[in-house]
Design a protein around this motif. Structure first.
Motif, PDB file in Angstrom:
ATOM      1  N   THR A  80      -2.073  -2.038  -4.967  1.00 50.94           N
ATOM      2  CA  THR A  80      -1.249  -0.836  -5.185  1.00 50.94           C
ATOM      3  C   THR A  80      -0.047  -1.090  -6.092  1.00 50.94           C
ATOM      4  OG1 THR A  80       0.360  -0.917  -3.346  1.00 50.94           O
ATOM      5  CG2 THR A  80      -1.843  -0.035  -2.840  1.00 50.94           C
ATOM      6  N   SER A  81       0.075  -2.275  -6.687  1.00 50.16           N
ATOM      7  CA  SER A  81       1.239  -2.541  -7.542  1.00 50.16           C
ATOM      8  C   SER A  81       1.167  -1.764  -8.849  1.00 50.16           C
ATOM      9  CB  SER A  81       1.369  -4.034  -7.834  1.00 50.16           C
ATOM     10  OG  SER A  81       0.238  -4.534  -8.511  1.00 50.16           O
ATOM     11  N   ILE A 183       6.034  -5.300  -6.316  1.00 52.45           N
ATOM     12  CA  ILE A 183       6.350  -4.195  -5.402  1.00 52.45           C
ATOM     13  C   ILE A 183       6.770  -4.753  -4.047  1.00 52.45           C
ATOM     14  CG2 ILE A 183       4.792  -2.571  -6.535  1.00 52.45           C
ATOM     15  CD1 ILE A 183       2.921  -2.915  -4.070  1.00 52.45           C
ATOM     16  N   SER A 184       7.437  -3.916  -3.286  1.00 54.86           N
ATOM     17  CA  SER A 184       7.892  -4.307  -1.957  1.00 54.86           C
ATOM     18  C   SER A 184       6.826  -4.011  -0.905  1.00 54.86           C
ATOM     19  CB  SER A 184       9.181  -3.557  -1.598  1.00 54.86           C
ATOM     20  OG  SER A 184       8.927  -2.159  -1.513  1.00 54.86           O
ATOM     21  N   TYR A 185       6.955  -4.658   0.214  1.00 53.42           N
ATOM     22  CA  TYR A 185       6.041  -4.461   1.348  1.00 53.42           C
ATOM     23  C   TYR A 185       6.080  -3.003   1.798  1.00 53.42           C
ATOM     24  CZ  TYR A 185       3.889  -5.626   5.913  1.00 53.42           C
ATOM     25  OH  TYR A 185       3.074  -5.707   7.011  1.00 53.42           O
ATOM     26  N   GLU A 186       7.275  -2.415   1.820  1.00 52.03           N
ATOM     27  CA  GLU A 186       7.442  -1.030   2.263  1.00 52.03           C
ATOM     28  C   GLU A 186       6.797  -0.053   1.279  1.00 52.03           C
ATOM     29  OE1 GLU A 186       9.834  -3.263   1.922  1.00 52.03           O
ATOM     30  OE2 GLU A 186      10.150  -3.753   4.042  1.00 52.03           O
ATOM     31  N   GLU A 187       6.960  -0.338  -0.031  1.00 49.17           N
ATOM     32  CA  GLU A 187       6.372   0.547  -1.030  1.00 49.17           C
ATOM     33  C   GLU A 187       4.850   0.488  -0.979  1.00 49.17           C
ATOM     34  OE1 GLU A 187       5.913   3.271  -4.149  1.00 49.17           O
ATOM     35  OE2 GLU A 187       7.573   2.861  -2.776  1.00 49.17           O
ATOM     36  N   GLN A 188       4.296  -0.676  -0.708  1.00 44.42           N
ATOM     37  CA  GLN A 188       2.845  -0.755  -0.594  1.00 44.42           C
ATOM     38  C   GLN A 188       2.349   0.134   0.546  1.00 44.42           C
ATOM     39  OE1 GLN A 188       0.551  -3.973   1.246  1.00 44.42           O
ATOM     40  NE2 GLN A 188      -0.443  -4.322  -0.738  1.00 44.42           N
ATOM     41  N   ARG A 189       3.072   0.130   1.674  1.00 41.58           N
ATOM     42  CA  ARG A 189       2.688   0.995   2.797  1.00 41.58           C
ATOM     43  C   ARG A 189       2.697   2.460   2.371  1.00 41.58           C
ATOM     44  NH1 ARG A 189       3.657   0.002   8.263  1.00 41.58           N
ATOM     45  NH2 ARG A 189       5.380  -1.395   7.722  1.00 41.58           N
ATOM     46  N   ARG A 190       3.743   2.887   1.657  1.00 37.24           N
ATOM     47  CA  ARG A 190       3.830   4.273   1.215  1.00 37.24           C
ATOM     48  C   ARG A 190       2.658   4.637   0.313  1.00 37.24           C
ATOM     49  NH1 ARG A 190       9.526   3.165   1.401  1.00 37.24           N
ATOM     50  NH2 ARG A 190       9.525   2.282  -0.702  1.00 37.24           N
TER      51      ARG A 190
END
Length: 285
Positions: A80-81, A183-190
Protein backbone atom coordinates in the motif's frame (compact mmCIF):
# COMPACT_ATOMS: atom_id res chain seq x y z
CA UNK A 1 5.15 26.76 -3.93
CA UNK A 2 8.28 24.67 -3.64
CA UNK A 3 11.39 25.63 -1.66
CA UNK A 4 13.24 28.78 -2.64
CA UNK A 5 16.84 27.72 -2.03
CA UNK A 6 19.09 25.98 -4.52
CA UNK A 7 19.23 22.63 -2.75
CA UNK A 8 18.04 19.90 -5.09
CA UNK A 9 15.47 17.39 -3.96
CA UNK A 10 18.06 14.70 -4.71
CA UNK A 11 20.26 16.14 -1.98
CA UNK A 12 17.39 16.40 0.47
CA UNK A 13 16.02 12.88 0.03
CA UNK A 14 19.21 10.93 -0.71
CA UNK A 15 20.29 8.56 2.05
CA UNK A 16 24.02 8.76 2.90
CA UNK A 17 25.84 5.94 1.12
CA UNK A 18 26.90 3.05 3.30
CA UNK A 19 25.59 4.51 6.57
CA UNK A 20 23.15 2.77 8.96
CA UNK A 21 19.49 3.57 8.32
CA UNK A 22 16.89 3.96 11.07
CA UNK A 23 13.49 4.29 9.43
CA UNK A 24 11.85 5.30 12.71
CA UNK A 25 13.73 8.60 12.47
CA UNK A 26 11.95 9.59 9.25
CA UNK A 27 8.46 11.07 9.34
CA UNK A 28 6.39 9.31 6.68
CA UNK A 29 3.93 12.23 6.68
CA UNK A 30 6.59 14.87 6.06
CA UNK A 31 6.63 16.94 2.85
CA UNK A 32 10.23 18.22 2.62
CA UNK A 33 10.61 21.02 0.07
CA UNK A 34 7.21 20.21 -1.38
CA UNK A 35 4.37 22.46 -2.53
CA UNK A 36 1.90 23.69 0.08
CA UNK A 37 -0.94 21.19 0.04
CA UNK A 38 -2.60 18.65 -2.21
CA UNK A 39 -3.98 21.02 -4.85
CA UNK A 40 -0.66 22.80 -5.31
CA UNK A 41 1.15 19.46 -5.35
CA UNK A 42 -1.05 18.04 -8.07
CA UNK A 43 -0.68 21.15 -10.19
CA UNK A 44 3.09 21.15 -9.75
CA UNK A 45 3.28 17.45 -10.69
CA UNK A 46 1.32 18.11 -13.88
CA UNK A 47 3.75 20.89 -14.84
CA UNK A 48 6.72 18.62 -14.13
CA UNK A 49 5.10 15.94 -16.28
CA UNK A 50 5.07 18.28 -19.28
CA UNK A 51 8.80 18.93 -18.91
CA UNK A 52 9.54 15.25 -18.29
CA UNK A 53 7.66 14.24 -21.42
CA UNK A 54 9.86 16.51 -23.53
CA UNK A 55 13.07 15.19 -22.00
CA UNK A 56 11.93 11.60 -22.30
CA UNK A 57 11.21 12.10 -26.00
CA UNK A 58 14.65 13.65 -26.43
CA UNK A 59 16.29 10.67 -24.75
CA UNK A 60 14.33 8.28 -26.97
CA UNK A 61 15.25 10.29 -30.06
CA UNK A 62 18.90 10.48 -29.03
CA UNK A 63 19.08 6.70 -28.98
CA UNK A 64 18.46 6.65 -32.74
CA UNK A 65 21.69 8.61 -33.10
CA UNK A 66 23.71 6.18 -31.00
CA UNK A 67 23.19 7.54 -27.48
CA UNK A 68 23.25 4.47 -25.21
CA UNK A 69 21.92 6.17 -22.07
CA UNK A 70 18.73 5.12 -20.33
CA UNK A 71 17.03 5.62 -16.96
CA UNK A 72 15.78 3.00 -14.52
CA UNK A 73 13.34 3.99 -11.77
CA UNK A 74 13.18 1.39 -8.97
CA UNK A 75 10.16 1.58 -6.66
CA UNK A 76 10.22 -0.32 -3.38
CA UNK A 77 8.04 -0.05 -0.31
CA UNK A 78 5.67 -1.86 2.00
CA UNK A 79 2.28 -3.01 0.72
CA UNK A 80 0.00 0.00 0.00
CA UNK A 81 2.99 2.39 -0.11
CA UNK A 82 1.93 3.41 -3.61
CA UNK A 83 4.24 1.76 -6.10
CA UNK A 84 1.41 1.17 -8.56
CA UNK A 85 -0.06 4.59 -7.85
CA UNK A 86 3.27 6.22 -8.63
CA UNK A 87 3.41 4.41 -11.96
CA UNK A 88 -0.13 5.55 -12.78
CA UNK A 89 0.22 9.20 -11.76
CA UNK A 90 3.84 9.88 -12.68
CA UNK A 91 4.65 7.60 -15.61
CA UNK A 92 1.12 8.06 -16.92
CA UNK A 93 2.14 11.59 -17.88
CA UNK A 94 4.73 10.28 -20.34
CA UNK A 95 4.67 8.67 -23.78
CA UNK A 96 4.36 4.92 -23.15
CA UNK A 97 6.36 4.10 -26.28
CA UNK A 98 9.53 5.19 -24.49
CA UNK A 99 8.75 3.44 -21.19
CA UNK A 100 9.18 -0.15 -20.08
CA UNK A 101 7.21 -1.06 -16.93
CA UNK A 102 7.78 -4.31 -15.05
CA UNK A 103 5.92 -5.40 -11.91
CA UNK A 104 7.87 -8.15 -10.17
CA UNK A 105 5.78 -10.72 -8.37
CA UNK A 106 6.67 -14.05 -6.76
CA UNK A 107 9.15 -15.77 -9.09
CA UNK A 108 7.86 -18.41 -11.47
CA UNK A 109 9.26 -21.93 -11.66
CA UNK A 110 11.39 -20.87 -14.65
CA UNK A 111 12.71 -17.84 -12.80
CA UNK A 112 13.56 -19.91 -9.74
CA UNK A 113 15.64 -22.18 -11.96
CA UNK A 114 17.98 -19.25 -12.71
CA UNK A 115 20.14 -16.99 -10.51
CA UNK A 116 17.98 -14.37 -8.82
CA UNK A 117 19.16 -11.51 -11.05
CA UNK A 118 18.24 -13.35 -14.25
CA UNK A 119 14.64 -12.17 -14.43
CA UNK A 120 15.71 -8.60 -13.70
CA UNK A 121 18.22 -8.64 -16.55
CA UNK A 122 15.42 -9.64 -18.94
CA UNK A 123 13.43 -6.53 -17.99
CA UNK A 124 16.13 -3.87 -18.22
CA UNK A 125 15.39 -0.82 -20.39
CA UNK A 126 17.09 -0.64 -23.74
CA UNK A 127 18.90 2.52 -24.78
CA UNK A 128 16.67 5.56 -24.86
CA UNK A 129 14.03 4.03 -22.58
CA UNK A 130 12.78 4.92 -19.13
CA UNK A 131 12.45 1.64 -17.26
CA UNK A 132 10.23 1.36 -14.20
CA UNK A 133 10.45 -1.50 -11.71
CA UNK A 134 7.44 -1.99 -9.43
CA UNK A 135 9.42 -4.04 -6.90
CA UNK A 136 12.76 -5.31 -8.12
CA UNK A 137 15.84 -7.42 -7.43
CA UNK A 138 15.63 -6.14 -3.83
CA UNK A 139 12.77 -8.55 -3.16
CA UNK A 140 15.46 -11.23 -2.98
CA UNK A 141 17.01 -9.60 0.10
CA UNK A 142 13.70 -8.38 1.56
CA UNK A 143 10.98 -11.03 1.27
CA UNK A 144 13.62 -13.74 1.07
CA UNK A 145 15.19 -12.50 4.30
CA UNK A 146 11.97 -12.00 6.27
CA UNK A 147 10.37 -15.26 5.17
CA UNK A 148 13.65 -17.21 5.26
CA UNK A 149 13.30 -18.30 1.64
CA UNK A 150 17.07 -18.68 1.31
CA UNK A 151 19.87 -19.52 3.77
CA UNK A 152 21.34 -16.56 5.65
CA UNK A 153 24.79 -16.86 3.98
CA UNK A 154 23.10 -16.77 0.57
CA UNK A 155 21.16 -13.63 1.50
CA UNK A 156 24.40 -12.03 2.70
CA UNK A 157 26.11 -12.75 -0.64
CA UNK A 158 23.25 -11.20 -2.58
CA UNK A 159 23.95 -7.68 -1.27
CA UNK A 160 27.36 -7.63 -2.96
CA UNK A 161 25.91 -9.29 -6.07
CA UNK A 162 23.39 -6.45 -6.25
CA UNK A 163 26.17 -3.88 -5.84
CA UNK A 164 28.19 -5.44 -8.65
CA UNK A 165 25.10 -5.64 -10.83
CA UNK A 166 24.24 -1.99 -10.27
CA UNK A 167 27.85 -0.91 -10.89
CA UNK A 168 27.71 -2.71 -14.23
CA UNK A 169 24.46 -0.91 -15.09
CA UNK A 170 25.75 2.57 -14.27
CA UNK A 171 28.94 1.79 -16.16
CA UNK A 172 26.84 0.92 -19.21
CA UNK A 173 24.90 4.16 -19.35
CA UNK A 174 22.03 3.42 -16.96
CA UNK A 175 20.96 6.18 -14.56
CA UNK A 176 19.52 4.45 -11.50
CA UNK A 177 16.86 6.21 -9.42
CA UNK A 178 16.06 3.96 -6.44
CA UNK A 179 13.10 5.16 -4.37
CA UNK A 180 11.88 3.74 -1.07
CA UNK A 181 8.27 4.81 -0.55
CA UNK A 182 8.10 5.26 3.22
CA UNK A 183 4.65 4.92 4.82
CA UNK A 184 3.68 4.59 8.45
CA UNK A 185 2.09 1.57 10.11
CA UNK A 186 -1.04 3.62 10.81
CA UNK A 187 -1.34 4.84 7.21
CA UNK A 188 -1.08 1.29 5.92
CA UNK A 189 -4.05 0.34 8.13
CA UNK A 190 -6.09 3.24 6.73
CA UNK A 191 -5.31 2.23 3.15
CA UNK A 192 -6.17 -1.40 3.77
CA UNK A 193 -9.47 -0.36 5.34
CA UNK A 194 -10.27 1.73 2.25
CA UNK A 195 -9.69 -1.32 0.09
CA UNK A 196 -12.18 -3.24 2.20
CA UNK A 197 -14.74 -0.44 2.26
CA UNK A 198 -14.75 0.19 -1.51
CA UNK A 199 -16.02 -2.72 -3.62
CA UNK A 200 -13.98 -1.55 -6.62
CA UNK A 201 -10.80 -1.74 -4.51
CA UNK A 202 -11.32 -5.16 -2.91
CA UNK A 203 -9.49 -6.96 -5.70
CA UNK A 204 -6.31 -5.40 -4.32
CA UNK A 205 -6.91 -6.88 -0.87
CA UNK A 206 -5.97 -10.30 0.48
CA UNK A 207 -6.65 -11.65 3.96
CA UNK A 208 -2.93 -12.37 4.21
CA UNK A 209 -2.32 -8.59 4.16
CA UNK A 210 -3.52 -8.50 7.77
CA UNK A 211 -1.20 -11.36 8.76
CA UNK A 212 1.71 -9.63 7.03
CA UNK A 213 1.34 -6.61 9.31
CA UNK A 214 2.74 -8.76 12.10
CA UNK A 215 5.96 -8.86 10.05
CA UNK A 216 6.22 -5.06 9.88
CA UNK A 217 9.27 -4.79 12.22
CA UNK A 218 11.11 -7.53 10.33
CA UNK A 219 10.44 -5.85 6.98
CA UNK A 220 11.55 -2.46 8.32
CA UNK A 221 14.80 -4.03 9.47
CA UNK A 222 15.27 -5.79 6.12
CA UNK A 223 14.84 -2.48 4.29
CA UNK A 224 17.27 -0.73 6.61
CA UNK A 225 19.93 -3.36 5.96
CA UNK A 226 19.37 -3.33 2.19
CA UNK A 227 19.57 0.45 1.97
CA UNK A 228 22.71 0.55 4.08
CA UNK A 229 24.53 -2.21 2.19
CA UNK A 230 23.31 -1.30 -1.30
CA UNK A 231 23.38 2.48 -1.17
CA UNK A 232 26.38 3.73 -3.16
CA UNK A 233 27.53 7.00 -4.70
CA UNK A 234 26.50 5.80 -8.18
CA UNK A 235 23.27 4.13 -7.07
CA UNK A 236 22.00 5.88 -3.93
CA UNK A 237 18.66 5.34 -2.25
CA UNK A 238 16.10 8.13 -2.01
CA UNK A 239 13.67 7.98 0.90
CA UNK A 240 10.27 9.34 -0.16
CA UNK A 241 7.80 10.15 2.65
CA UNK A 242 4.67 8.57 1.21
CA UNK A 243 1.81 9.01 3.67
CA UNK A 244 0.62 11.87 1.43
CA UNK A 245 0.06 10.48 -2.04
CA UNK A 246 0.26 13.90 -3.69
CA UNK A 247 3.68 14.49 -2.15
CA UNK A 248 4.92 11.03 -3.16
CA UNK A 249 3.96 11.72 -6.78
CA UNK A 250 5.49 15.19 -6.75
CA UNK A 251 8.72 13.96 -5.16
CA UNK A 252 9.27 11.05 -7.58
CA UNK A 253 8.43 13.32 -10.54
CA UNK A 254 10.89 15.92 -9.30
CA UNK A 255 13.65 13.36 -8.77
CA UNK A 256 13.16 12.05 -12.29
CA UNK A 257 13.19 15.57 -13.70
CA UNK A 258 16.44 16.40 -11.92
CA UNK A 259 18.09 13.28 -13.29
CA UNK A 260 16.79 13.88 -16.83
CA UNK A 261 17.92 17.51 -16.74
CA UNK A 262 21.39 16.37 -15.72
CA UNK A 263 21.47 13.94 -18.65
CA UNK A 264 20.28 16.75 -20.94
CA UNK A 265 19.55 14.48 -23.95
CA UNK A 266 19.58 16.15 -27.36
CA UNK A 267 17.79 15.41 -30.60
CA UNK A 268 20.23 13.80 -33.06
CA UNK A 269 21.48 15.71 -36.07
CA UNK A 270 19.85 14.73 -39.36
CA UNK A 271 21.97 12.30 -41.38
CA UNK A 272 20.45 13.49 -44.67
CA UNK A 273 20.32 16.73 -46.66
CA UNK A 274 17.33 18.54 -45.14
CA UNK A 275 17.19 21.22 -47.82
CA UNK A 276 17.36 18.70 -50.65
CA UNK A 277 14.58 16.57 -49.16
CA UNK A 278 12.41 19.63 -48.63
CA UNK A 279 12.96 20.69 -52.23
CA UNK A 280 11.98 17.27 -53.53
CA UNK A 281 8.75 17.34 -51.52
CA UNK A 282 7.84 20.76 -52.86
CA UNK A 283 8.63 19.81 -56.45
CA UNK A 284 6.23 16.89 -56.46
CA UNK A 285 2.45 17.40 -56.23
Amino acid sequence: MAHKDSTSLRERLRLPAGEPVDLSRYDAAATPAGPHGKAAGRAATARIGERLAVLQERLWAASTGGDRRRVLLVLQGMDTSGKGGTVKHVIGLLNPSGCRITAFKAPTAEERAHPFLWRVEQALPIRGELGIFDRSHYEDVLVARVRELAPAPEIARRYEQINRFERSLTGDGVTLVKCFLHISYEEQRRRLLKRLDKPEKRWKFAASDIDDRALWPAFQEAYEIAMERCGTSNAPWYLIPADHKWYRNWAVSTLLLEHFEELDPRYPQADFDVAACRKRLLERP
